[in-house]
Design a protein around this motif. Structure first.
Motif, PDB file in Angstrom:
ATOM      1  N   PRO A 149     -13.856  11.480  19.004  1.00 46.30           N
ATOM      2  CA  PRO A 149     -13.681  10.409  19.993  1.00 46.30           C
ATOM      3  C   PRO A 149     -12.750   9.304  19.533  1.00 46.30           C
ATOM      4  N   TRP A 150     -12.189   9.395  18.362  1.00 48.58           N
ATOM      5  CA  TRP A 150     -11.183   8.444  17.885  1.00 48.58           C
ATOM      6  C   TRP A 150      -9.951   9.243  17.456  1.00 48.58           C
ATOM      7  N   PRO A 151      -8.762   8.653  17.495  1.00 53.81           N
ATOM      8  CA  PRO A 151      -7.558   9.394  17.084  1.00 53.81           C
ATOM      9  C   PRO A 151      -7.616   9.736  15.606  1.00 53.81           C
ATOM     10  N   ALA A 152      -7.188  10.930  15.272  1.00 56.98           N
ATOM     11  CA  ALA A 152      -7.230  11.396  13.886  1.00 56.98           C
ATOM     12  C   ALA A 152      -5.967  12.191  13.598  1.00 56.98           C
ATOM     13  N   LEU A 153      -5.768  12.465  12.324  1.00 58.85           N
ATOM     14  CA  LEU A 153      -4.551  13.142  11.866  1.00 58.85           C
ATOM     15  C   LEU A 153      -4.925  14.111  10.755  1.00 58.85           C
ATOM     16  N   LEU A 154      -4.372  15.312  10.817  1.00 66.00           N
ATOM     17  CA  LEU A 154      -4.522  16.297   9.744  1.00 66.00           C
ATOM     18  C   LEU A 154      -3.293  16.228   8.860  1.00 66.00           C
ATOM     19  N   LEU A 155      -3.511  15.990   7.574  1.00 62.37           N
ATOM     20  CA  LEU A 155      -2.435  15.869   6.594  1.00 62.37           C
ATOM     21  C   LEU A 155      -2.464  17.087   5.688  1.00 62.37           C
ATOM     22  N   ALA A 156      -1.321  17.717   5.513  1.00 59.38           N
ATOM     23  CA  ALA A 156      -1.192  18.878   4.634  1.00 59.38           C
ATOM     24  C   ALA A 156       0.019  18.666   3.740  1.00 59.38           C
ATOM     25  N   ALA A 157      -0.162  18.843   2.447  1.00 59.96           N
ATOM     26  CA  ALA A 157       0.925  18.648   1.487  1.00 59.96           C
ATOM     27  C   ALA A 157       0.648  19.513   0.272  1.00 59.96           C
ATOM     28  N   GLN A 158       1.652  19.637  -0.580  1.00 61.08           N
ATOM     29  CA  GLN A 158       1.532  20.443  -1.791  1.00 61.08           C
ATOM     30  C   GLN A 158       2.054  19.649  -2.971  1.00 61.08           C
ATOM     31  N   ALA A 159       1.420  19.869  -4.126  1.00 64.81           N
ATOM     32  CA  ALA A 159       1.889  19.279  -5.371  1.00 64.81           C
ATOM     33  C   ALA A 159       3.039  20.111  -5.917  1.00 64.81           C
ATOM     34  N   PRO A 160       3.881  19.523  -6.763  1.00 69.95           N
ATOM     35  CA  PRO A 160       4.972  20.306  -7.357  1.00 69.95           C
ATOM     36  C   PRO A 160       4.440  21.528  -8.097  1.00 69.95           C
ATOM     37  N   ALA A 161       5.181  22.639  -8.001  1.00 69.73           N
ATOM     38  CA  ALA A 161       4.714  23.901  -8.591  1.00 69.73           C
ATOM     39  C   ALA A 161       4.734  23.864 -10.104  1.00 69.73           C
ATOM     40  N   GLY A 162       5.728  23.195 -10.685  1.00 71.32           N
ATOM     41  CA  GLY A 162       5.812  23.128 -12.131  1.00 71.32           C
ATOM     42  C   GLY A 162       5.080  21.940 -12.686  1.00 71.32           C
ATOM     43  N   ALA A 163       5.229  21.763 -13.967  1.00 76.76           N
ATOM     44  CA  ALA A 163       4.632  20.602 -14.620  1.00 76.76           C
ATOM     45  C   ALA A 163       5.455  19.384 -14.245  1.00 76.76           C
ATOM     46  N   ALA A 164       4.908  18.515 -13.444  1.00 72.55           N
ATOM     47  CA  ALA A 164       5.631  17.351 -12.954  1.00 72.55           C
ATOM     48  C   ALA A 164       5.457  16.188 -13.925  1.00 72.55           C
ATOM     49  N   VAL A 165       6.530  15.461 -14.137  1.00 71.59           N
ATOM     50  CA  VAL A 165       6.503  14.254 -14.950  1.00 71.59           C
ATOM     51  C   VAL A 165       6.327  13.083 -14.005  1.00 71.59           C
ATOM     52  N   LEU A 166       5.154  12.495 -14.032  1.00 74.66           N
ATOM     53  CA  LEU A 166       4.856  11.384 -13.140  1.00 74.66           C
ATOM     54  C   LEU A 166       5.376  10.084 -13.734  1.00 74.66           C
ATOM     55  N   ALA A 167       5.713   9.167 -12.884  1.00 75.86           N
ATOM     56  CA  ALA A 167       6.167   7.865 -13.333  1.00 75.86           C
ATOM     57  C   ALA A 167       5.043   7.143 -14.061  1.00 75.86           C
ATOM     58  N   ALA A 168       5.412   6.464 -15.130  1.00 74.96           N
ATOM     59  CA  ALA A 168       4.404   5.729 -15.894  1.00 74.96           C
ATOM     60  C   ALA A 168       3.830   4.613 -15.043  1.00 74.96           C
ATOM     61  N   PRO A 169       2.544   4.397 -15.126  1.00 72.24           N
ATOM     62  CA  PRO A 169       1.952   3.324 -14.308  1.00 72.24           C
ATOM     63  C   PRO A 169       2.474   1.965 -14.736  1.00 72.24           C
ATOM     64  N   LYS A 170       2.704   1.120 -13.778  1.00 75.42           N
ATOM     65  CA  LYS A 170       3.167  -0.226 -14.047  1.00 75.42           C
ATOM     66  C   LYS A 170       1.994  -1.079 -14.521  1.00 75.42           C
ATOM     67  N   LEU A 171       2.277  -1.886 -15.557  1.00 76.76           N
ATOM     68  CA  LEU A 171       1.254  -2.772 -16.063  1.00 76.76           C
ATOM     69  C   LEU A 171       1.147  -3.972 -15.127  1.00 76.76           C
ATOM     70  N   ARG A 172       0.017  -4.109 -14.502  1.00 72.14           N
ATOM     71  CA  ARG A 172      -0.190  -5.199 -13.555  1.00 72.14           C
ATOM     72  C   ARG A 172      -1.025  -6.280 -14.219  1.00 72.14           C
ATOM     73  N   ARG A 173      -0.497  -7.483 -14.232  1.00 76.34           N
ATOM     74  CA  ARG A 173      -1.190  -8.617 -14.824  1.00 76.34           C
ATOM     75  C   ARG A 173      -1.521  -9.597 -13.711  1.00 76.34           C
ATOM     76  N   MET A 174      -2.782  -9.914 -13.605  1.00 73.79           N
ATOM     77  CA  MET A 174      -3.271 -10.786 -12.556  1.00 73.79           C
ATOM     78  C   MET A 174      -3.941 -12.005 -13.190  1.00 73.79           C
ATOM     79  N   ALA A 175      -3.792 -13.153 -12.528  1.00 75.68           N
ATOM     80  CA  ALA A 175      -4.468 -14.378 -12.924  1.00 75.68           C
ATOM     81  C   ALA A 175      -5.338 -14.832 -11.761  1.00 75.68           C
ATOM     82  N   VAL A 176      -6.615 -15.062 -12.032  1.00 76.87           N
ATOM     83  CA  VAL A 176      -7.577 -15.492 -11.022  1.00 76.87           C
ATOM     84  C   VAL A 176      -7.952 -16.943 -11.314  1.00 76.87           C
ATOM     85  N   PHE A 177      -7.680 -17.826 -10.365  1.00 82.33           N
ATOM     86  CA  PHE A 177      -8.017 -19.240 -10.484  1.00 82.33           C
ATOM     87  C   PHE A 177      -9.195 -19.524  -9.560  1.00 82.33           C
ATOM     88  N   ALA A 178     -10.243 -20.097 -10.072  1.00 82.35           N
ATOM     89  CA  ALA A 178     -11.435 -20.353  -9.269  1.00 82.35           C
ATOM     90  C   ALA A 178     -12.220 -21.489  -9.895  1.00 82.35           C
TER      91      ALA A 178
END
Length: 608
Positions: free
Chosen positions: A436-465
């Protein structure tokens, strides 16, 4: 036992003699012979106790034997006759070999070794085609449109009765404006009076009449309509858990989408190579028929399948499906957005409404890459932005936590872009009308070979409270740390003294009071600051702008060298009141070899 015709102990001794005669036959360890049948038993009344017995074997085999027994008293007279007494060999409890129950020997397909090329993985065309056929068979037709009309009528009535504020009120008014049920006013969008719209109750009854199977979803929508006025009055109140958690577990819409997803999984498993084991991971498994349907579809494929249903931590898991040949089922707990590793690297990753439950949105494809083996397939059935989910789930303030107060549900284009950014290839989408609500079917594939993923970015956060915020700062810090960020907590009063990251190293210079007087003039050889600063407009370094962006004791770089020393000194006093009333801390030249900041130019001569 005086009233018995045949004493049980004497009959048992006779049967023990029969077992002794059969003890010479080879037998499986942990088994024994027990009497299971007597064709005819004859006893003489008033006879003396049996003293001995005659045994005649009629037949013998590996698992059974039959004999005739004649019991006699001490004088040799007959006491009882047992004809065709049958003994059968059974496995005795507690005497079996433990290894026989602990291990099961069976030939199973083995996964290819590292470096070996496995068989070709199936494509996604068959999955999408099977899903389309099932979706057409389960289409709701006008019932979904009527349910959206019910949400519009209930929202119009609630917004017309009282003023409302908050992100849900804004979203509902914008949705009403699309249908001409809200119009701009001096106070913003407001519902139009006397709309051409039936009452919400009549629409609700019509949907129930046409689609009685949607009763759980209609009850969920009715609960949201009942709680909507209070939610609009104070949108920061905690929402009802039955609404904030999404559609109920027995939702017909969830069951219909699960049926479509199961058909797609069955088509994928049917095309899987028979010589390879298939590893399937259901992410976000919970109560409902999806896990059972997936298990049945995978077992019917005839492949050896390792099926793991991973529930979200702290939430109920699914019921275990029935055992089936070729299906190894396991239950696990895993949060894709957490720090724990996935239960396995799957060849097929499946999820139903996972992004909506986690409020992850476009972050989900990247999080699921860690659970995908090389060449793995991804099948997700996700809801799209629509009035029904905003009407029900939107009563939770966390639903609008996205930037700009938008819905956490991405559209089709956003899903495609997120999958491509996460490294998934061959992305295909198919709109679904089974729920009863709009929906979507997603289909995808991962690379077949050994994929080199991008290194995660170092996220630095400051919380002021400050202390008035209560438990919000530690909760927010924990959520950010769970997403891989480094969090530093500060008091809210320190916010004015900490520079922004973009200006911390590039633009902020020491105050004049900290700079020796003889170094305040730039020599002719140090022309690089003049050339750089000459490109910037004079308005960028106005005293008001600089004082609003920089903490105390910091000033902007000097103006171009065309200005006189007196005018530059005047600007310094305007920017730093302390410099105009106090004497510089140092007026003498430092000794030779003393430390000096690298940002200061080396003078060619000492100014007079």
């Amino acid at each position: 036992m005086r009233a018995s015709l045949l004493h049980p102990a004497r009959l048992d001794g006779t049967l023990q003699g029969l077992v002794g005669l059969l003890a010479e036959l080879p037998a499986e360890p942990g088994t024994g012979l027990v009497p299971v049948r007597v064709a005819r038993l004859v006893c003489r009344t008033g006879a003396a106790p049996a003293a001995h017995a005659e045994i005649r074997l009629a037949s013998r085999g590996e698992r059974s034997a039959s004999a005739d027994l004649l019991l006699r008293d001490a004088a040799g007279r007959s006491v009882a006759l047992l004809e065709a007494c049958t003994l059968q060999r059974i496995r005795l409890p507690g005497r079996a070999d433990p290894a026989a129950d602990a291990f099961h020997v069976e030939l199973l397909p083995a996964a290819p070794l590292p470096g070996q090329d496995g068989a070709a993985r199936p494509g996604l065309d068959a999955c999408l085609e099977a899903a389309r056929r099932q979706d057409e068979a389960l289409g709701l037709g006008d019932a979904a449109i009527l349910l959206e009309g019910y949400c519009a009528a209930a929202a119009h009535a609630a917004l017309s009765a009282q003023p409302a504020a908050g992100p849900q009120a804004r979203a509902l008014l914008e949705e009403l404006a699309k249908g001409g049920l809200a119009a701009p006013s001096p106070a913003g969008l407001r519902p139009v009076p006397a709309p051409d719209l039936p009452p919400a109750v009549e629409i609700w009854r019509q949907v129930l009449l046409e689609q009685p199977a949607l009763a759980p979803d209609l009850a969920w929508a009715a609960l949201a309509a009942e709680r909507l006025p209070q939610a609009l009055l104070d949108w920061q109140l905690p929402a009802d858990p039955a609404l904030a958690g999404g559609p109920p577990a027995n939702s017909a819409g969830q069951a219909r989408l699960g049926s479509v997803l199961a058909e797609a999984v069955a088509a994928f498993a049917a095309a899987w190579p028979r010589g390879l084991p298939l590893q399937v991971l259901e992410v976000g498994a919970g109560p409902g028929p999806l896990t059972t349907r997936l298990a049945a579809a995978l077992a019917a494929s005839g492949r050896h399948v390792r099926f793991t249903a991973a529930a979200l931590p702290g939430r109920p898991g699914p019921a275990s499906p029935a055992a089936a040949a070729g299906l190894d089922y396991a239950a696990a707990s895993w949060d894709p957005l957490g720090a724990d590793a996935p239960p396995l690297a799957a060849d097929l990753v499946v999820g139903l409404g996972l992004g909506a439950r986690l409020r992850a949105g476009a972050l989900l494809p990247e999080a699921l890459r860690q659970a995908a083996a090389p060449g793995a397939a991804l099948l997700l059935a996700e809801p799209l932005p629509g009035p029904l989910l905003d009407f029900c789930c939107g009563q939770d303030a966390a639903w609008w936590a996205a930037p700009g107060g938008a819905s956490p549900l991405p559209g089709a284009e956003a899903w495609t872009a997120a999958l491509a950014a996460a490294g998934w290839t061959g992305t295909r989408t198919a709109p679904l009308a089974a729920a009863p609500w709009p929906a979507l079917l997603l289909a995808a594939q991962a690379p077949a070979g050994a994929a080199v993923l991008a290194a995660p970015k170092l996220r630095r956060m400051a919380v002021f409270a400050d202390a008035a915020m209560g438990s919000l700062p530690p909760t927010l810090a924990a959520v950010l740390q769970a997403r891989g960020a480094t969090v530093a907590r500060h008091d809210l009063a320190d916010a004015a003294r900490i520079p922004p990251p973009c200006c911390r190293a590039a633009w902020w210079w020491p105050s004049p009071a900290a700079v020796p007087t003889w170094r305040r003039r730039w020599p002719r050889s140090a022309s690089w600051p003049r050339r750089r600063m000459a490109r910037r407009s004079a308005s960028a370094w106005s005293p008001g702008a600089a004082s609003s962006r920089m903490p105390a004791g910091m000033i902007p770089p000097p103006r171009p060298a065309s200005r006189s020393a007196a005018s530059w000194r005047t600007s310094i006093r305007a920017l730093s009141p302390a410099a105009s009333t106090s004497t510089p801390a140092c007026r003498r030249k430092p000794r030779r070899g003393a430390w000096r900041p690298s940002c200061w130019p080396r003078p060619t001569r000492k100014p007079r």
